[in-house]
Every structure is written in C-alpha cells, then in structure tokens.
Design a protein around this motif. Structure first.
Motif, PDB file in Angstrom:
ATOM      1  N   LEU A  11      28.539  41.696  69.431  1.00  0.00           N
ATOM      2  CA  LEU A  11      28.145  41.844  70.830  1.00  0.00           C
ATOM      3  C   LEU A  11      29.314  41.525  71.759  1.00  0.00           C
ATOM      4  N   GLN A  12      30.110  40.521  71.411  1.00  0.00           N
ATOM      5  CA  GLN A  12      31.269  40.160  72.233  1.00  0.00           C
ATOM      6  C   GLN A  12      32.295  41.289  72.279  1.00  0.00           C
ATOM      7  N   ASN A  13      32.385  42.064  71.217  1.00  0.00           N
ATOM      8  CA  ASN A  13      33.350  43.163  71.142  1.00  0.00           C
ATOM      9  C   ASN A  13      32.799  44.472  71.698  1.00  0.00           C
ATOM     10  N   ALA A  14      31.547  44.484  72.089  1.00  0.00           N
ATOM     11  CA  ALA A  14      30.918  45.686  72.637  1.00  0.00           C
ATOM     12  C   ALA A  14      31.268  45.832  74.113  1.00  0.00           C
ATOM     13  N   PRO A  15      31.177  47.052  74.651  1.00  0.00           N
ATOM     14  CA  PRO A  15      31.455  47.233  76.078  1.00  0.00           C
ATOM     15  C   PRO A  15      30.442  46.479  76.943  1.00  0.00           C
ATOM     16  N   SER A  16      30.811  46.212  78.195  1.00  0.00           N
ATOM     17  CA  SER A  16      29.924  45.473  79.111  1.00  0.00           C
ATOM     18  C   SER A  16      28.602  46.200  79.325  1.00  0.00           C
ATOM     19  N   LEU A  17      28.681  47.506  79.491  1.00  0.00           N
ATOM     20  CA  LEU A  17      27.462  48.303  79.653  1.00  0.00           C
ATOM     21  C   LEU A  17      27.124  48.935  78.315  1.00  0.00           C
ATOM     22  N   LEU A  18      26.039  48.498  77.733  1.00  0.00           N
ATOM     23  CA  LEU A  18      25.629  49.004  76.425  1.00  0.00           C
ATOM     24  C   LEU A  18      24.773  50.252  76.578  1.00  0.00           C
ATOM     25  N   SER A  19      24.878  51.142  75.633  1.00  0.00           N
ATOM     26  CA  SER A  19      23.976  52.289  75.595  1.00  0.00           C
ATOM     27  C   SER A  19      22.594  51.783  75.186  1.00  0.00           C
ATOM     28  N   VAL A  20      21.594  52.584  75.420  1.00  0.00           N
ATOM     29  CA  VAL A  20      20.238  52.205  75.012  1.00  0.00           C
ATOM     30  C   VAL A  20      20.193  52.001  73.503  1.00  0.00           C
ATOM     31  N   ALA A  21      20.875  52.859  72.775  1.00  0.00           N
ATOM     32  CA  ALA A  21      20.899  52.732  71.313  1.00  0.00           C
ATOM     33  C   ALA A  21      21.513  51.396  70.888  1.00  0.00           C
ATOM     34  N   ASP A  22      22.601  50.988  71.561  1.00  0.00           N
ATOM     35  CA  ASP A  22      23.214  49.704  71.229  1.00  0.00           C
ATOM     36  C   ASP A  22      22.315  48.537  71.615  1.00  0.00           C
ATOM     37  N   GLU A  23      21.658  48.629  72.771  1.00  0.00           N
ATOM     38  CA  GLU A  23      20.731  47.566  73.171  1.00  0.00           C
ATOM     39  C   GLU A  23      19.638  47.396  72.121  1.00  0.00           C
ATOM     40  N   VAL A  24      19.087  48.511  71.681  1.00  0.00           N
ATOM     41  CA  VAL A  24      18.025  48.462  70.665  1.00  0.00           C
ATOM     42  C   VAL A  24      18.567  47.876  69.366  1.00  0.00           C
ATOM     43  N   ARG A  25      19.771  48.283  68.985  1.00  0.00           N
ATOM     44  CA  ARG A  25      20.377  47.768  67.742  1.00  0.00           C
ATOM     45  C   ARG A  25      20.533  46.249  67.810  1.00  0.00           C
ATOM     46  N   PHE A  26      21.012  45.741  68.950  1.00  0.00           N
ATOM     47  CA  PHE A  26      21.176  44.294  69.080  1.00  0.00           C
ATOM     48  C   PHE A  26      19.824  43.580  69.136  1.00  0.00           C
ATOM     49  N   MET A  27      18.849  44.180  69.803  1.00  0.00           N
ATOM     50  CA  MET A  27      17.514  43.559  69.855  1.00  0.00           C
ATOM     51  C   MET A  27      16.904  43.485  68.454  1.00  0.00           C
ATOM     52  N   LEU A  28      17.071  44.545  67.680  1.00  0.00           N
ATOM     53  CA  LEU A  28      16.561  44.526  66.305  1.00  0.00           C
ATOM     54  C   LEU A  28      17.283  43.462  65.479  1.00  0.00           C
ATOM     55  N   GLY A  29      18.588  43.326  65.707  1.00  0.00           N
ATOM     56  CA  GLY A  29      19.348  42.289  65.011  1.00  0.00           C
ATOM     57  C   GLY A  29      18.856  40.899  65.367  1.00  0.00           C
TER      58      GLY A  29
END
Length: 69
Positions: A11-29
C-alpha cells in the motif's frame, strides 16, 4: 515479515489515488488478515484504513449529485 507488513508495504508503494480495483484488492487483503495479526499491529492496520479512506475521498471538490425527488 507478517502478511500485514507485506500488505502495508504494498500500500505504501501504491499511488496516492488508487483505482477501484486496487481499493478492492487492499480491502480484501485487510479482511483476510488474522485477528491476532491485527491486534499485534493495530497501528499499522488503522494507518492502512486511513490511507484507503484518503484515496477514496480525495476528490471532495466534486459537488454531490442532486437527489431525485
């Protein structure tokens, strides 16, 4: 390194604005984490939640849509 540490690093290495797909991926994690891991690393867990909230609500300049009657 625990799974919460790996997720936090990702998450720290991800861009400041996450795509919906990335948000979902992190929420699932986050939901897949063991409760003991969250308890031991609650500060990191809440930092990740804050980061997801910030990414999700960054576009506050956009006026809300007008509700239909």
């Amino acid at each position: 390194m625990t799974s919460i540490d790996l997720l936090y690093e990702d998450l720290q290495n991800a861009p400041s604005l996450l795509s919906v797909a990335d948000e979902v991926r992190f929420m699932l994690g986050l939901t897949a984490l063991e409760s003991e891991d969250i308890a031991r690393n609650s500060e990191v867990f809440f930092r990740m939640l804050d980061r997801l909230e910030d990414s999700h609500t960054t576009d506050d300049a956009t006026p809300p849509s007008t509700p239909r009657p």
